[in-house]
Design a protein around this motif. Sequence first.
Motif, PDB file in Angstrom:
ATOM      1  N   UNK A  81       3.661  -0.542   3.695  1.00 57.36           N
ATOM      2  CA  UNK A  81       4.601  -0.549   4.801  1.00 57.36           C
ATOM      3  C   UNK A  81       6.016  -0.550   4.224  1.00 57.36           C
ATOM      4  N   UNK A  82       6.842   0.362   4.691  1.00 56.77           N
ATOM      5  CA  UNK A  82       8.168   0.533   4.116  1.00 56.77           C
ATOM      6  C   UNK A  82       9.118  -0.577   4.545  1.00 56.77           C
ATOM      7  N   UNK A  83       9.938  -1.016   3.621  1.00 59.57           N
ATOM      8  CA  UNK A  83      11.037  -1.927   3.905  1.00 59.57           C
ATOM      9  C   UNK A  83      12.277  -1.072   4.124  1.00 59.57           C
ATOM     10  N   UNK A  84      12.665  -0.868   5.370  1.00 58.16           N
ATOM     11  CA  UNK A  84      13.741   0.057   5.686  1.00 58.16           C
ATOM     12  C   UNK A  84      15.071  -0.349   5.069  1.00 58.16           C
ATOM     13  N   UNK A  85      15.259  -1.626   4.816  1.00 57.97           N
ATOM     14  CA  UNK A  85      16.517  -2.084   4.210  1.00 57.97           C
ATOM     15  C   UNK A  85      16.679  -1.582   2.779  1.00 57.97           C
ATOM     16  N   UNK A  86      15.570  -1.126   2.191  1.00 56.59           N
ATOM     17  CA  UNK A  86      15.619  -0.667   0.800  1.00 56.59           C
ATOM     18  C   UNK A  86      16.049   0.794   0.685  1.00 56.59           C
ATOM     19  N   UNK A  87      16.269   1.457   1.826  1.00 55.20           N
ATOM     20  CA  UNK A  87      16.557   2.894   1.804  1.00 55.20           C
ATOM     21  C   UNK A  87      17.805   3.224   2.604  1.00 55.20           C
ATOM     22  N   UNK A  88      18.450   4.310   2.190  1.00 54.17           N
ATOM     23  CA  UNK A  88      19.418   4.980   3.053  1.00 54.17           C
ATOM     24  C   UNK A  88      18.623   5.923   3.947  1.00 54.17           C
ATOM     25  N   UNK A  89      18.798   5.797   5.248  1.00 58.83           N
ATOM     26  CA  UNK A  89      17.996   6.581   6.196  1.00 58.83           C
ATOM     27  C   UNK A  89      18.805   7.771   6.693  1.00 58.83           C
ATOM     28  N   UNK A  90      18.243   8.963   6.533  1.00 60.09           N
ATOM     29  CA  UNK A  90      18.854  10.183   7.055  1.00 60.09           C
ATOM     30  C   UNK A  90      18.026  10.672   8.233  1.00 60.09           C
TER      31      UNK A  90
END
Length: 426
Positions: A81-90
């Motif tokens: 399950x992805x930790x969205x805080x770890x990515x820049x989201x485009x």
Amino acid sequence: MKNILHVEVPLKTEKASNISDLEKTIQLELKNIKPIFLESIHTKFVTEGLTEYIKHIEICEIENVQDDNNIKKKLETADISLDLDAYDIKIYFYKLDESGLTDDVTDESTSKMKRCILPNVDFNGIWESLVFQEPIKEILLQYAQTGMNFARHNVNPNIISYNRLILLHGPPGTGKTSICKALAQKLSIRLGKQYNFFEFIEINSHNLLSKFFSESGSLIMSMFQKIKEVLEYGDSLVFILIDEVESLTRARDAVLSGTEPSDSIRVVNAVLTQLDNLRKYPNVIFLTTSNVTEAIDSAFTDRADIKMLINPPKEMAIYTILKTAIEELIKVKLIINVEENDKFDRPYDLTNLNIEQNEDLNITQKLYKISKESVGLSGRVLKKITFIAHSLYVRTPQCNGVHQFLSALSKAVKYQKTQDANLNKI
């Protein structure tokens, strides 16, 4: 610097929306999706009224993940399950054009090309349906984006050669044409903010070869003149697909040796000249395919920036293709009485599965065994093998359980291989 998580959101055509406000809403909505996985599509939303504006939210790939071996290994070996805080989201918003790929009608009796606006409903879902064990899609996407980036920055092609020409070659039925269409569709979504519109042109190679030998060269120049007129609109990006390009670029050596008609020299020269003329336009990408690379003139292959061999799928890719097809049949209730533990594992570390025993295999083991037996079948055949299994070995409107369907699928693979072997004997 964070890795980039790409998210695509198709808009409903009947609703106008403020993209800036909608992007903020999607960012908040993503935080409500738990768990959230790569290559997943979400159609149910917490935000009230969001369904009026969008069709779904698709979680795509992570960019630059290859630079972090630990992340790559982790993502390949488990459902994470992805930790969205770890990515820049485009986030990419787009609307599908519903006109479809249609013949370009001219004064001539036979259409020389087909055209459509992108993103197009005819190409929807092709990218996701293509499965390879090698990172073919990722390499092509990165190459094309780099080529367009060089063009936008006016890199001098006389110093750094880049023709924005892709050549995919390999046996028939491996998905070469589908990759080209899918790549064009994907780029029209990802580059949507950089161009006002996108067009796809498919050249009919065979219809350009006139029965009157001297006409073929002039037909090619006439068609490329029409393409040039499209490219004059600088705010557009145009994708040109030449399928079975060997039809237009027969090796000149074969002509000189007498194994090809002399008019082929005119055709090859016309194609090469026109390709060189279009290099000055920064808003074009050529996508070409070939089943017989030996027949292509070396002057053409030298112009290709990237030449990629597309082989028939191997067992890991086959497993994913068959798994996706079976899950589709379960979703539409053509396979019923599915038990709670009838879930396929994702295709990681399957090589360690024990499939030598014939009894008490779970559905993942059974499907992986079938996948190994299916090696040698083309991607085109694999896409219809579940249909063959249902029609020949289920023979009822609905299949009673996953295990029964896997039994039918195993028989269908053996049947198909027998049929292919018989064809080869003729």
